[in-house]
Design an enzyme around this catalytic site. Structure first.
Site: not given
Length: 129
Positions: A65, A101, A15, A124, A13, A126, A61
């Site tokens: 979630k 998101d 972040s 992807g 990450s 994610g 992540t």
């Protein structure tokens, strides 16, 4: 104030780099910190319970979630609708769940001039994908 990104795996990450730069740009570098913690789904409740008044919130992540949404005291409609929260904000003794998101991908498409689509391809695996 403290904030952090949690997940498993979470080492990739960016972040912490992004948030630390933002704190610096806003003049908050000495007042705010942003960390990274490896946290499995079954550990999330205990982690959240251990966050004191010095915590502002968490970025989450996968696989956290859905569990974050379940553990929150309240949730914005988008998070409830998609069944996923990537942000939990602490305040007033409550934990409020958000999903940024959906807003992020919608804003990116609008900025690119996309107003209407007839088909789409998802790339992807994610949450944003």
């Amino acid at each position: 104030m403290r904030a952090a990104v949690l997940g498993s795996p979470v080492g990739h990450s960016l972040s912490p780099v992004l948030h630390t730069a933002a704190y610096s740009a806003l003049g908050l570098a000495g007042e705010w910190s942003y960390g990274r913690y490896e946290c499995a789904e079954e550990e999330l409740a205990a982690f959240i319970k251990g966050c004191g008044d010095d915590w502002a919130g968490l970025s989450l992540t996968m696989p956290l979630k859905r569990e974050a949404l379940r553990l929150a005291d309240g949730a914005e409609p988008v998070a409830r609708d998609v069944g996923s929260a990537n942000t939990v904000v602490f305040g007033g003794g409550r934990r409020q769940a958000f999903n940024t998101d959906v807003h992020g991908i919608a804003a990116a498409l609008r900025e690119a001039g996309v107003r209407r689509v007839s088909s789409a391809a998802v790339l992807g695996g994610g949450a944003t994908a």
